[in-house]
Design a protein around this motif. Structure first.
Motif, PDB file in Angstrom:
ATOM      1  N   ILE A  58       0.863  -1.178   0.000  1.00 17.57           N
ATOM      2  CA  ILE A  58       0.000   0.000   0.000  1.00 17.57           C
ATOM      3  C   ILE A  58       0.900   1.228   0.000  1.00 17.57           C
ATOM      4  CG2 ILE A  58      -1.771   1.290   1.265  1.00 17.57           C
ATOM      5  CD1 ILE A  58      -2.542  -1.443   2.574  1.00 17.57           C
ATOM      6  N   ASN A  70      -0.535   6.364   3.527  1.00 17.82           N
ATOM      7  CA  ASN A  70      -0.914   5.895   4.860  1.00 17.82           C
ATOM      8  C   ASN A  70      -2.034   6.745   5.440  1.00 17.82           C
ATOM      9  OD1 ASN A  70      -0.784   4.208   7.056  1.00 17.82           O
ATOM     10  ND2 ASN A  70       0.835   5.358   8.082  1.00 17.82           N
ATOM     11  N   ALA A 129      -5.808   3.564   3.565  1.00 15.88           N
ATOM     12  CA  ALA A 129      -4.876   2.469   3.856  1.00 15.88           C
ATOM     13  C   ALA A 129      -5.388   1.621   5.014  1.00 15.88           C
ATOM     14  CB  ALA A 129      -3.495   3.027   4.175  1.00 15.88           C
ATOM     15  N   ILE A 185       3.189  -1.152   4.139  1.00 17.96           N
ATOM     16  CA  ILE A 185       2.799   0.231   3.855  1.00 17.96           C
ATOM     17  C   ILE A 185       4.062   1.045   3.595  1.00 17.96           C
ATOM     18  CG2 ILE A 185       1.989   2.354   4.941  1.00 17.96           C
ATOM     19  CD1 ILE A 185      -0.257   0.830   6.168  1.00 17.96           C
ATOM     20  N   SER A 223       5.092   5.001   3.062  1.00 23.01           N
ATOM     21  CA  SER A 223       4.552   6.356   3.188  1.00 23.01           C
ATOM     22  C   SER A 223       5.686   7.360   3.301  1.00 23.01           C
ATOM     23  CB  SER A 223       3.654   6.454   4.424  1.00 23.01           C
ATOM     24  OG  SER A 223       3.291   7.801   4.678  1.00 23.01           O
TER      25      SER A 223
END
Length: 420
Positions: free
Chosen positions: A5, A8, A12, A30, A32
């Motif tokens: 992903i 954030n 998410a 994640i 970010s």
């Protein structure tokens, strides 16, 4: 299956919860460029004004990421996507391989081409980093000018005003025009002015004027000069579509997604403020940069990344915020370019700051604006979302502030009872 992903925000979080609903073991990463986990962006004005502490900002506790086996690379920026290799290149030089990819890259503030906008003393207000920078200034400045008409502009102004700073909002047309009509906008302005915020609506910004040393002197408008120590530019947000465009993914107003939140590349999904997704009421595809839609899109993206094959029902234009105790909400179609085929009913009590506007189309509630009294907002929203047909008596009860579930169709109620 490995899930990556990018971004954030709240979408998410929705994606993590959607993935874990269908896949309990797949790895989730994640990436970010922010230094902190997901936080409540609408709360940063309260953080600026010291109403809340930094510890209050996170949208989910730290345990959430551990429980859901989520790895995070914070302070990391994705430079490019290699869709053939299914690989991301990070600014650190690291390469990250994905099975399914979610672009939840949000949006970036728009800085219009105003002379003097480049340089110290001009700030945006969309991230906790922006709030941190302004917290360093808030106790040292006396006058602030906010350029913009939307929610970000109003919340930035509120954050400074709460600290006793003289704040003027410069608005090219009128405030919150996407969500509220002129009456609602006037009521909000009146309420904010009573709480010390100054407004210059229908005013164009000509230049941000600086002293010889580059510090801010003030803002020149087409209605005169306004002194300022700091200028906040809140003139809109533009979807961050650069990665998608670089990877050859279809982009229009945002990253275009289908009913399963997949982009033109079936291995890549998009959600949140960057996604151009289906609208619940119109069926058209558009960008709806609001929290409830972002979370819902993220959740459906996560479900479908994990193979659930659940279509997204569509987003809904919605805004709910409280200004110095004045509660406001708008849902659905509230500002009509063409009122043909629509029926509008209004209840206005200026003395008590209460306003109720309902918009009907083909005997269905299509939108509502509520100011002051919003306790029944959830019920009004249910009528809008479900498209219930209404007779004259039902419309009358809605206008009287009684959107009772007793007006729901029997088959809908039975369906709810059979599927709790």
């Amino acid at each position: 299956m490995d899930y990556v992903i990018v971004g954030n925000g709240v979408s998410a979080i929705g994606a993590i919860e959607g993935i874990r609903q269908h896949d309990k073991t797949g790895k989730i990463l994640i990436v970010s460029d922010e230094e902190v986990p997901t936080y409540g962006r609408p709360l940063i004005s309260y953080y600026l004004s010291d109403k809340i502490k930094f510890e209050t900002l996170p949208f989910r506790p730290e345990e959430f990421y551990k429980t859901n086996n989520v790895e995070m690379k914070l302070g990391s920026r994705v430079l490019s996507i290699d869709s053939e290799k299914k690989e991301l290149l990070l600014d650190s030089g690291e390469k990250v391989v994905y099975g399914k990819l979610l672009l939840a890259t949000g949006g970036s503030p728009v800085n219009p081409g105003i002379p003097g906008i480049e340089g110290p003393g001009v700030h945006n207000f969309t991230t906790v980093a922006h709030a941190e920078a302004l917290r360093e200034l808030v106790d040292r400045v006396k006058k602030v000018v906010v350029i913009g008409a939307g929610l970000i502009a109003l919340k930035a102004a509120e954050g400074f005003a709460e600290k006793g700073v003289d704040v003027t909002i410069v608005v090219r047309s009128r405030i919150m025009r996407t969500y509220f009509d002129e009456v609602a906008g006037e009521m909000i302005v009146d309420h904010l002015e009573k709480n010390g915020i100054n407004f210059m609506q229908g005013t164009g910004t000509k230049e941000i004027v600086r002293h010889g040393d580059g510090t801010i002197k003030g803002v020149e408008t087409d209605k005169g000069f306004i002194e300022a120590d700091v200028v906040i530019v809140a003139a809109g947000v533009r979807p961050n579509m650069g990665l998608a465009a670089q990877a050859g993914i279809r982009t229009e107003q945002g990253i275009r997604v289908d009913d399963y939140m997949a982009t033109s590349n079936p291995e890549v999904f998009a959600a949140g403020d960057v996604a151009e997704a289906k609208d619940l009421l119109t069926g058209e595809y558009t960008v709806r940069p609001i929290w409830p839609n972002a979370y819902s899109q993220g959740r459906y993206a996560g479900l479908n990344m994990a193979g659930a094959e659940k279509p997204y029902t569509g987003g809904l234009s919605m805004n709910s915020i409280t200004y110095y105790g004045l509660a406001t909400i708008s849902v659905g179609e509230t500002n009509l370019a063409d009122e043909d085929g629509y029926e509008t009913d209004v209840m206005l009590d200026r003395e008590n700051s209460v306003y109720r506007k309902l918009i009907f189309k083909d005997d269905v509630l299509a939108g509502c604006i509520l100011i002051g009294e919003i306790d029944a907002a959830g019920f009004y929203t249910s009528f809008i979302k479900n498209g219930f047909k209404l007779d004259a008596e039902a419309k009358k009860r809605l206008m009287e502030g009684d959107p009772s579930p007793a007006l729901w169709p029997d088959e809908f109620i039975e369906g709810m009872m059979n599927n709790p």
